[in-house]
Design a protein around this motif. Structure first.
Motif, PDB file in Angstrom:
ATOM      1  N   ALA A 161      66.826 -25.869  33.299  1.00 34.96           N
ATOM      2  CA  ALA A 161      66.008 -26.950  32.734  1.00 34.96           C
ATOM      3  C   ALA A 161      64.687 -26.417  32.197  1.00 34.96           C
ATOM      4  CB  ALA A 161      65.760 -28.024  33.791  1.00 34.96           C
ATOM      5  N   LEU A 162      64.096 -25.453  32.906  1.00 38.99           N
ATOM      6  CA  LEU A 162      62.825 -24.869  32.455  1.00 38.99           C
ATOM      7  C   LEU A 162      63.012 -24.153  31.116  1.00 38.99           C
ATOM      8  CD1 LEU A 162      59.863 -24.209  32.963  1.00 38.99           C
ATOM      9  CD2 LEU A 162      60.611 -22.181  34.230  1.00 38.99           C
ATOM     10  N   ASN A 163      64.050 -23.350  31.006  1.00 34.58           N
ATOM     11  CA  ASN A 163      64.353 -22.680  29.733  1.00 34.58           C
ATOM     12  C   ASN A 163      64.524 -23.706  28.612  1.00 34.58           C
ATOM     13  OD1 ASN A 163      66.466 -19.923  30.944  1.00 34.58           O
ATOM     14  ND2 ASN A 163      64.275 -20.184  30.952  1.00 34.58           N
ATOM     15  N   SER A 164      65.271 -24.758  28.915  1.00 30.63           N
ATOM     16  CA  SER A 164      65.572 -25.765  27.896  1.00 30.63           C
ATOM     17  C   SER A 164      64.305 -26.483  27.449  1.00 30.63           C
ATOM     18  CB  SER A 164      66.582 -26.780  28.443  1.00 30.63           C
ATOM     19  OG  SER A 164      67.789 -26.154  28.822  1.00 30.63           O
ATOM     20  N   CYS A 165      63.441 -26.834  28.391  1.00 29.38           N
ATOM     21  CA  CYS A 165      62.199 -27.546  28.053  1.00 29.38           C
ATOM     22  C   CYS A 165      61.288 -26.676  27.184  1.00 29.38           C
ATOM     23  CB  CYS A 165      61.469 -27.971  29.320  1.00 29.38           C
ATOM     24  SG  CYS A 165      62.281 -29.305  30.228  1.00 29.38           S
ATOM     25  N   ILE A 166      61.167 -25.412  27.549  1.00 24.02           N
ATOM     26  CA  ILE A 166      60.319 -24.506  26.755  1.00 24.02           C
ATOM     27  C   ILE A 166      60.896 -24.335  25.357  1.00 24.02           C
ATOM     28  CG2 ILE A 166      59.439 -22.150  26.575  1.00 24.02           C
ATOM     29  CD1 ILE A 166      59.429 -22.034  29.638  1.00 24.02           C
ATOM     30  N   LEU A 167      62.213 -24.155  25.275  1.00 25.98           N
ATOM     31  CA  LEU A 167      62.866 -23.975  23.979  1.00 25.98           C
ATOM     32  C   LEU A 167      62.658 -25.197  23.085  1.00 25.98           C
ATOM     33  CD1 LEU A 167      64.711 -21.934  22.448  1.00 25.98           C
ATOM     34  CD2 LEU A 167      66.662 -23.295  23.263  1.00 25.98           C
ATOM     35  N   VAL A 168      62.829 -26.384  23.648  1.00 24.46           N
ATOM     36  CA  VAL A 168      62.653 -27.615  22.872  1.00 24.46           C
ATOM     37  C   VAL A 168      61.206 -27.771  22.424  1.00 24.46           C
ATOM     38  CG1 VAL A 168      62.630 -30.140  23.047  1.00 24.46           C
ATOM     39  CG2 VAL A 168      64.626 -28.851  23.826  1.00 24.46           C
TER      40      VAL A 168
END
Length: 373
Positions: A161-168
Motif C-alpha cells: 500500500a505504501l508503494n502504491s500511495c507514493i506511486l500514485v
C-alpha cells in the motif's frame, strides 16, 4: 463497385502502416516518451522514499514487482479505469491481502497461487478497484518467502500500500505538470440546460445512451474504456464524419464580419443597449488593441452594474476551421455564437446559430445531388 476517385494503396505500404501503427488507439510517440519519463522518475523516487524509511539493510523489499506493471498503466494509459488512484492503491493492497490469506490457509503452493489470484479478481471486482498488477501482488504475497511471511498481515500495507500511495502521488504531480487529466474524470453526459424533460438538442438525433448499452451487451466483452468516454468518443466521430463530408465550407465563408462588440471600459448599460438595439444574444468584449476578452449576454447583464464582472469565456474558432465543426459548441444549449479570431486573438467575425443553420441548409441540396448522381 469501387470508387474510381479512391486512391490506390500499395499493399506493402498498408502492411507497413499496420506494422508501425500504435497498439493503443490515440497513442503517439510523444505520449510514449512521456510514459517512459514518468515511469523512470516515479519508480526511482518510490524506491528512494521507501529506502529512506526502511533502510538499505532491511529484509523488507523496498518496492514490490507489481509496481512496475502499475507504472505502465499509470503513465502509458492514464485515462484507463484500471489506472485510477483507487484501482492502483485498492487493487494492489486488497490483492496482496487475498494472497496472504490464501497462503495462510493453503500450504500447497500450486493451489495457493491459483486461489490467491482468483480471490484477488473477485475482491477487486466487488470493491470496484480492478487492477491487473493486483494479480501479481497476490502471487508475490503467496510466493514471497520468509521476507513476506515474517510481516504476515502487515505486508499488504507495508510495502504494498505504501508503494502504491507514493506511486500514485508522484503520478498525480507528473500529470498535473504535463497538464493531463489525472485522475481521469469522464466528461458528463449532455444535459438539457432549459430544465425540461426533453433530451439535449445535441442528443436528439443520432445514437442515444441506451444504444451504447445495447451495443455493449451484444458484444458480450469488457472494454478498457470508461462508458462516458466511449459516448464522448462516438459523438466526436460523428462530428469528424460531418466535417469530412462538408469540410469545404470554412468559418470565413459564413461569418458575420461587421461584428457588434463592446470595449472593456464600457458600462453594463451600454452593453445592454447594444444587445437590444441589434437584436443579438452574444456581445464580444474587446480590449484596447481589438483582442477578444470574452463575451456577455442579456442574461449576464440583467442585474449587472459593472461589465467587467460578468465577462464570460468565449467559444472561439479560426477563420480556416470547417464551419460544420462548430456544431458541438452551438448545440450545447449555452453557446449562441462562436467568435472567429486570428492567431493574435483579434476579433475577425462571428458565427451565430442562425448563420450555421443557414449554411447547413445550403449544404443539403449539394449532398442530395451527390447521392442522386
Amino acid at each position: 463497385m469501387s470508387n474510381p476517385s479512391s486512391p490506390k494503396v500499395d499493399p506493402r505500404h498498408r502492411f507497413r502502416l499496420r506494422l508501425f501503427s500504435p497498439i493503443l488507439a490515440g497513442a503517439t510517440l510523444r505520449e510514449r516518451m512521456l510514459a517512459c519519463l514518468g515511469a523512470l522518475i516515479a519508480i526511482a523516487l518510490t524506491g528512494m522514499v521507501c529506502g529512506y524509511f526502511f533502510g538499505q539493510g532491511s529484509h523488507l523489499p523496498l518496492i514490490v514487482a507489481p509496481m512496475g506493471a502499475s507504472a505502465v498503466l499509470l503513465f502509458a494509459v492514464p485515462a484507463s479505469p484500471l489506472a485510477q488512484p483507487w484501482s492502483i492503491i485498492g487493487g494492489n493492497t486488497i490483492s496482496a491481502m487475498m494472497g496472504i490469506i490464501a497462503a495462510h490457509f493453503i500450504h500447497e503452493p500450486i493451489i495457493a497461487i491459483g486461489v490467491g489470484v482468483s480471490l484477488a479478481i473477485g475482491a477487486m471486482s466487488f470493491t470496484r478497484c480492478l487492477h491487473p498488477p493486483g494479480g501479481a501482488a497476490a502471487l508475490t504475497a503467496v510466493l514471497g518467502g520468509p521476507a513476506v511471511a515474517s510481516w504476515g498481515l502487515l505486508f499488504p500495507f507495508v510495502p504494498v500500500a505504501l508503494n502504491s500511495c507514493i506511486l500514485v502521488a508522484l503520478g498525480i504531480v507528473f500529470h498535473r505538470l504535463g497538464r493531463r487529466n489525472y485522475p481521469h474524470i469522464a466528461a458528463p453526459a449532455p444535459v438539457n440546460t432549459h430544465q425540461t424533460i426533453d433530451p439535449p438538442s445535441a442528443t436528439r438525433n443520432g445514437f442515444r445512451e441506451e444504444d451504447v448499452d445495447a451495443a455493449l451487451a451484444k458484444f458480450e466483452e469488457t472494454f478498457d474504456i470508461d462508458r462516458g468516454d466511449l459516448s464522448r468518443l462516438l459523438r466526436q466521430v460523428e462530428v469528424e464524419a460531418a466535417v469530412r463530408s462538408h469540410g469545404t465550407v470554412r468559418c470565413a465563408d459564413i461569418m458575420s464580419r461587421d461584428v457588434i462588440a463592446v470595449g472593456e471600459n464600457a458600462t453594463a448599460e451600454e452593453a445592454r443597449a447594444l444587445l437590444l438595439k441589434h437584436n443579438v444574444r452574444t456581445l464580444p468584449v474587446k480590449d484596447g488593441s481589438g483582442r477578444l476578452m470574452g463575451t456577455v449576454g442579456l442574461r449576464e447583464l440583467m442585474q449587472a452594474e459593472q461589465l467587467s464582472d460578468h465577462i464570460a469565456t468565449a467559444a472561439i474558432a479560426s477563420p480556416d476551421a470547417p464551419a460544420i465543426s462548430l456544431l458541438p459548441d452551438l448545440t450545447d444549449g449555452r453557446t449562441h455564437a462562436v467568435v472567429i479570431v486570428d492567431a493574435g486573438g483579434h476579433v475577425l467575425g462571428l458565427i451565430s446559430q442562425t448563420d450555421l443553420l443557414s449554411a447547413i441548409a445550403h449544404m443539403l441540396p449539394e449532398q442530395t445531388g451527390r447521392i442522386a448522381a
